[in-house]
Design a protein around this motif. Structure first.
Motif, PDB file in Angstrom:
ATOM      1  N   ALA A  95      45.610  61.869  66.361  1.00 48.77           N
ATOM      2  CA  ALA A  95      46.013  62.334  67.687  1.00 48.77           C
ATOM      3  C   ALA A  95      44.972  63.289  68.260  1.00 48.77           C
ATOM      4  O   ALA A  95      44.506  64.187  67.563  1.00 48.77           O
ATOM      5  N   PRO A  96      44.600  63.109  69.526  1.00 47.03           N
ATOM      6  CA  PRO A  96      43.668  64.060  70.157  1.00 47.03           C
ATOM      7  C   PRO A  96      44.392  65.364  70.457  1.00 47.03           C
ATOM      8  O   PRO A  96      45.490  65.362  71.016  1.00 47.03           O
ATOM      9  N   LEU A  97      43.788  66.483  70.090  1.00 54.15           N
ATOM     10  CA  LEU A  97      44.426  67.786  70.296  1.00 54.15           C
ATOM     11  C   LEU A  97      43.673  68.661  71.294  1.00 54.15           C
ATOM     12  O   LEU A  97      44.159  69.721  71.673  1.00 54.15           O
ATOM     13  N   LEU A  98      42.493  68.212  71.710  1.00 49.87           N
ATOM     14  CA  LEU A  98      41.678  68.948  72.687  1.00 49.87           C
ATOM     15  C   LEU A  98      41.131  67.987  73.736  1.00 49.87           C
ATOM     16  O   LEU A  98      41.053  66.769  73.503  1.00 49.87           O
ATOM     17  N   ASN A  99      40.729  68.535  74.874  1.00 45.99           N
ATOM     18  CA  ASN A  99      40.113  67.726  75.942  1.00 45.99           C
ATOM     19  C   ASN A  99      40.964  66.516  76.317  1.00 45.99           C
ATOM     20  O   ASN A  99      40.475  65.394  76.401  1.00 45.99           O
ATOM     21  N   ILE A 100      42.245  66.778  76.531  1.00 45.91           N
ATOM     22  CA  ILE A 100      43.172  65.673  76.812  1.00 45.91           C
ATOM     23  C   ILE A 100      43.584  65.611  78.287  1.00 45.91           C
ATOM     24  O   ILE A 100      44.404  64.781  78.662  1.00 45.91           O
ATOM     25  N   GLN A 101      42.991  66.473  79.109  1.00 47.83           N
ATOM     26  CA  GLN A 101      43.295  66.431  80.535  1.00 47.83           C
ATOM     27  C   GLN A 101      42.914  65.069  81.106  1.00 47.83           C
ATOM     28  O   GLN A 101      41.819  64.567  80.881  1.00 47.83           O
ATOM     29  N   GLY A 102      43.829  64.471  81.831  1.00 49.20           N
ATOM     30  CA  GLY A 102      43.537  63.187  82.461  1.00 49.20           C
ATOM     31  C   GLY A 102      43.682  61.984  81.545  1.00 49.20           C
ATOM     32  O   GLY A 102      43.495  60.838  81.979  1.00 49.20           O
ATOM     33  N   LEU A 103      43.983  62.225  80.266  1.00 50.36           N
ATOM     34  CA  LEU A 103      44.159  61.103  79.345  1.00 50.36           C
ATOM     35  C   LEU A 103      45.479  60.394  79.648  1.00 50.36           C
ATOM     36  O   LEU A 103      46.537  61.021  79.670  1.00 50.36           O
ATOM     37  N   THR A 104      45.412  59.111  79.906  1.00 52.00           N
ATOM     38  CA  THR A 104      46.611  58.332  80.212  1.00 52.00           C
ATOM     39  C   THR A 104      46.942  57.402  79.064  1.00 52.00           C
ATOM     40  O   THR A 104      46.095  57.127  78.193  1.00 52.00           O
ATOM     41  N   TRP A 105      48.161  56.910  79.058  1.00 46.00           N
ATOM     42  CA  TRP A 105      48.596  55.947  78.036  1.00 46.00           C
ATOM     43  C   TRP A 105      47.657  54.753  77.983  1.00 46.00           C
ATOM     44  O   TRP A 105      47.246  54.328  76.905  1.00 46.00           O
ATOM     45  N   GLU A 106      47.305  54.226  79.147  1.00 47.33           N
ATOM     46  CA  GLU A 106      46.473  53.018  79.194  1.00 47.33           C
ATOM     47  C   GLU A 106      45.097  53.231  78.568  1.00 47.33           C
ATOM     48  O   GLU A 106      44.473  52.288  78.083  1.00 47.33           O
ATOM     49  N   LYS A 107      44.611  54.477  78.576  1.00 54.00           N
ATOM     50  CA  LYS A 107      43.293  54.777  78.002  1.00 54.00           C
ATOM     51  C   LYS A 107      43.377  55.295  76.567  1.00 54.00           C
ATOM     52  O   LYS A 107      42.359  55.591  75.947  1.00 54.00           O
ATOM     53  N   SER A 108      44.589  55.406  76.050  1.00 56.58           N
ATOM     54  CA  SER A 108      44.764  55.995  74.714  1.00 56.58           C
ATOM     55  C   SER A 108      44.419  55.013  73.605  1.00 56.58           C
ATOM     56  O   SER A 108      44.513  53.788  73.772  1.00 56.58           O
ATOM     57  N   VAL A 109      44.028  55.579  72.458  1.00 55.85           N
ATOM     58  CA  VAL A 109      43.717  54.756  71.281  1.00 55.85           C
ATOM     59  C   VAL A 109      44.981  54.060  70.781  1.00 55.85           C
ATOM     60  O   VAL A 109      44.937  52.902  70.348  1.00 55.85           O
ATOM     61  N   VAL A 110      46.116  54.742  70.853  1.00 54.25           N
ATOM     62  CA  VAL A 110      47.380  54.128  70.418  1.00 54.25           C
ATOM     63  C   VAL A 110      47.645  52.842  71.207  1.00 54.25           C
ATOM     64  O   VAL A 110      47.974  51.802  70.638  1.00 54.25           O
TER      65      VAL A 110
END
Length: 223
Positions: A95-110
């Protein structure tokens, strides 16, 4: 160890390889690659998955992308009991714990890793010697719209808590199908995360895991 098999060039080729493993014991498969079977899996936790990866020609390793990059398919080896029920949660990714501003579900590794998954069930009960444990029938799964929504909702709720500096308060009970848990060899391993007041804190690395009830539902639908 023999040469690593080339990655499959099509989904059909991958499924042909996977189907040909069904019914084989881990010992037989390991022997075919001149790989030594460990006496136990406590110190070799990922051995079964690595053996299956080797046989099928998976090349992504621990990279944040599907194991069969060219096919967009993730490989998950899943230990099951004699009732066909998964024996543990399924690790997806860190799980990313830093620099997650703007991270969306569609762009996630999961999201990327769970677009399409090849599940390979393997007997996992401890009373069965590792070499004698059989490989089950592989299942190629694509999440339904409802399943995708379930995973997405859990992911978004967990990521919101991380962004709010609540990472230390997230437990394995959070999430209906996806959970966040510590992911490290021991509790002394630390990484940076966001604190409650926006400051940097040190915490254990976390990983996303699919819950047993969810993976059991997947296997039950398709077996």
């Amino acid at each position: 160890m023999k040469t690593i098999p080339l990655p499959p060039q099509s989904t059909a080729e991958l499924m042909e390889r996977a189907d040909s493993m069904a019914g084989l014991s881990l010992g037989l498969l390991a022997h075919s690659h001149n790989i030594v079977v460990p006496k136990n899996l406590k110190r070799n936790k990922g051995w079964v998955g690595q053996l299956i990866e080797h046989e099928l020609g998976a090349i992504a390793g621990s990279k944040p992308e599907p194991d069969f990059i060219n096919l967009g398919i993730e490989l998950k080896t899943i230990p099951i009991n004699h009732h066909g029920k998964p024996m543990e949660t399924t690790y997806v990714t860190t799980a990313p714990l830093l620099n997650i501003q703007g991270l969306t579900w569609e762009k996630s590794v999961v999201c990327h890793k769970l677009q399409q998954v090849l599940w390979v069930p393997v007997q996992g009960e401890r009373h069965t010697p590792i070499a004698e444990r059989q490989i089950g029938t592989p299942i190629l799964w694509q999440p339904s719209t409802e399943e995708t929504q379930q995973i997405k909702q859990d992911w978004e709720e967990i990521m919101e808590l991380i962004a709010l500096g609540q990472v230390e308060k997230i437990t394995a009970r959070h999430g209906e199908v996806l959970q966040l848990r510590p992911k490290a060899a021991n509790s002394k391993i630390l990484t940076e995360s966001i604190g409650e007041n926006g400051q940097l804190i040190l915490t254990n690395p976390r990983g996303f895991y699919l819950k047993i009830a969810f993976t059991h539902q997947i296997l039950s639908q398709l077996i």
